[in-house]
Design an enzyme around this catalytic site. Sequence first.
Site, short mmCIF file in Angstrom:
data_model
loop_
_atom_site.label_atom_id
_atom_site.label_comp_id
_atom_site.label_asym_id
_atom_site.label_seq_id
_atom_site.Cartn_x
_atom_site.Cartn_y
_atom_site.Cartn_z
N GLU A 1 -29.36 -6.76 -35.12
CA GLU A 1 -28.39 -6.10 -36.00
C GLU A 1 -28.43 -4.61 -35.76
O GLU A 1 -29.50 -4.01 -35.76
CB GLU A 1 -28.74 -6.31 -37.49
CG GLU A 1 -28.73 -7.71 -38.01
CD GLU A 1 -29.10 -7.78 -39.50
OE1 GLU A 1 -29.24 -6.73 -40.15
OE2 GLU A 1 -29.25 -8.90 -40.00
N GLU B 1 -35.91 -10.66 -40.79
CA GLU B 1 -36.66 -9.61 -41.51
C GLU B 1 -37.68 -10.20 -42.49
O GLU B 1 -37.99 -9.62 -43.52
CB GLU B 1 -35.71 -8.61 -42.17
CG GLU B 1 -34.78 -7.96 -41.16
CD GLU B 1 -33.99 -6.76 -41.67
OE1 GLU B 1 -33.97 -6.53 -42.89
OE2 GLU B 1 -33.40 -6.04 -40.84
#
Length: 322
Positions: free
Chosen positions: A234, A125
Amino acid sequence: MQYTTITSIFLLTISLLTQSTSAIGTLGINVASSGVDGNCRDSDSWSEALEKASAFTNYIKTYAVSDCNMLENIVPALNSNTNMKVWMGVWEVDEAHFDAEKDALTTYLPSISKDSIAGISVGSEALYRGDLTPQALASKISEIKSLLSDITDKDGNSYSGVSVGTVDSWNIWVNGTNAPAIQAADYIMVNAFPFWQYQTANNQSHSLVDDVMQAVKAIQEAKGTDDFYISVGETGAPTGGNELTSGQAPLTVDNASDLFQEGICTLLAYGIDVNIFELQDEPTKPLATADDGSSSDVERHWGVYDTDYNLKYSLTCSYGSN
Ligand SMILES: *[C@@H]1O[C@H](CO)[C@@H](O)[C@H](O)[C@H]1NC(C)=O
Ligand SMILES: *[C@@H]1O[C@H](CO)[C@@H](O)[C@H](O)[C@H]1NC(C)=O
Ligand SMILES: *[C@@H]1O[C@H](CO)[C@@H](O)[C@H](O)[C@H]1NC(C)=O
């Protein structure tokens, strides 16, 4: 509505199974470098984590190799669990940290087998947080590829050719300005959390599948091919925590199990590998500040196992085996 979904998954699965079982996606699990007490995992804690993960998968996913001496500490566990492979994260936040990560790879990769590595993900991220531009991330991916070509494993095999990719949120991949990172990567992982999209428990599986499929389309377009590994880095749901300011109700174990059976199992049936977040609850994790301004403890309740390694819900898709 739900019956329709389950029936169509069932039919899809049967047709996939009759063609080839390898079309079914593989489950993996994210494992934090710290344990339930908030302390760094030592070698024993990594061994226990791999043993608990192996109850339902042969793939774990990690975040950083130098933090908590992660790569150093996982060496014994990987050498005694030769079926387990790691999607190994390398952190990139600043140059000093990135250098420490490269040092850890150079120092400890020679102690394990190349077969223990599924792939190496640069950044988690990083684009979402704005830590790096897509061009800077692309150059760090290339840097890790060239570093790997100079490292050999414990049996003398070169790490050259090990896949190097990156992980980011689904909406980042849908945004065309991030294409340079996709072009540099050997694979892309997509994160998607319906809970943080403020979806209700009723709609979380629809949201998950929709978000991931939007990312798949955009990534394939940026890469110019559909012959490219894309997986879910995820996803998952919390099984507790406080209500958010926006009124988002806390989820329960039943709700998280529903996301698994209806959403994650659907992606697996589509042939998409999914890494669930995460192995164990983290009761000492700091409170998170959500986009709606809530200070929330939900991040502490995301484990598929509780703090005593009791599995909260089944990780076997009820339509058949994964
Ligand atoms: C796409 O990403 C760029 C660069 O990070 C950002 O400035 C822009 O706001 C994003 N667009 C959308 C629609 O999210
Ligand atoms: C969430 O789980 C609770 C029980 O744990 C249940 O009462 C509720 O109906 C669930 N929500 C949905 C939308 O399934
Ligand atoms: C449910 O999810 C779908 C798919 O992402 C989305 O289009 C729809 O707006 C969502 N429904 C609600 C009520 O948010």
